[in-house]
Design an enzyme around this catalytic site. Structure first.
Site, short mmCIF file in Angstrom:
data_model
loop_
_atom_site.label_atom_id
_atom_site.label_comp_id
_atom_site.label_asym_id
_atom_site.label_seq_id
_atom_site.Cartn_x
_atom_site.Cartn_y
_atom_site.Cartn_z
CG ASN A 33 -7.80 7.59 49.43
OD1 ASN A 33 -7.87 7.66 48.21
ND2 ASN A 33 -6.84 8.19 50.11
CG HIS A 42 -6.53 13.60 52.09
ND1 HIS A 42 -7.36 12.69 51.47
CD2 HIS A 42 -5.29 13.40 51.54
CE1 HIS A 42 -6.68 11.97 50.60
NE2 HIS A 42 -5.42 12.38 50.62
CD GLU A 56 -11.27 12.89 51.70
OE1 GLU A 56 -12.14 12.11 51.30
OE2 GLU A 56 -10.12 12.51 52.03
CB SER A 90 -4.05 9.66 51.75
OG SER A 90 -3.01 8.69 51.74
#
Length: 237
Positions: free
Chosen positions: A141, A91, A103, A68
């Site tokens: 993120n 991800h 992702e 991540s």
């Protein structure tokens, strides 16, 4: 199936009947089309794992990391060029059975057909792919961590309580969880590890005030208040 024990058992048994388990990595990957790594967020450990797997995977096997926060290209860097060309990020988000997004991260040397196959895999398992370049935090993120850190700084400046900040964001912005509820769910140690790493040496983020160390976050982690998983974080559970 929350209220149907029979349906729960049938679902679990059906899934496990299609899963093969192995404690020998070389055996597990010997005929794999895709290998997805999801181990500790430590780049050296990940690199060692992939180095040990490469001799045993088929030459067409796509290698992927579920990281991540780490650079996909950096994880793949010790591998030879042919292997790097079929290395991507996949991800997934917690809780995986409920979260639709994956992702798909295009590493520097990944071939386009490899990325396309990774997207097709994500769609085949009923998820929604979002393709992005290999950049710190990818999409979610990279946006989420500054939001959580700014919430912590509001608390440090005594602008409002954690509970009121959470309430404001849930009722004012329509978010399903407030930033402190989210921090506790993710894990305060995980958040600290990511932002400290980005502030120290992430390309384009090094020294960025958005990711500067937080006294409040550091204190909670030092006290073992890591969030939901420890029973205590910003809130008690």
């Amino acid at each position: 199936f929350a209220d149907d024990a029979t349906a729960q058992k049938h679902f679990v048994d059906d899934v496990l009947s299609r899963v093969s388990l192995s404690t020998t990595p070389s055996t597990a990957v010997s005929d794999a089309d895709l290998v997805v790594e999801a181990i500790v967020e430590n780049i050296k450990v990940k690199q060692e794992l992939f180095a040990s797997l490469v001799p045993h995977v088929p030459s067409t096997c796509i290698l992927a990391s579920n990281t991540s926060s780490l650079s996909i290209s950096n994880i793949a860097e010790p591998l030879d060029a042919q292997v790097r060309s079929r290395f991507v990020g996949l991800h997934f988000f917690n809780p995986v059975p409920q979260m639709k997004l994956v992702e798909v991260v295009r590493s520097k040397e990944a071939h386009e057909d490899v990325v396309a196959k990774a997207v097709a895999f994500v769609e085949a398992i009923g998820k929604a792919p979002a393709v992005c370049k290999d950049t710190p935090g990818f999409i979610v993120n990279r946006l989420l961590l500054p939001y959580m850190m700014e919430a912590i700084r509001l608390l440090e400046r005594d602008v409002a309580s954690a509970r009121d900040i959470d309430t404001a964001m849930k009722l004012g912005a329509g978010y399903p969880m407030g930033p402190f509820e989210l921090c506790d769910y993710v894990g305060l140690d995980t958040i600290k590890y990511i932002v400290d790493g980005w502030h120290k040496d992430a390309p384009g983020l090094k020294g960025n005030d958005l990711f500067a160390p937080s006294t409040k976050l550091n204190d909670l982690v030092a006290k073992g208040r890591l969030g939901v998983k420890s029973g205590h974080g910003f809130y008690d559970y």
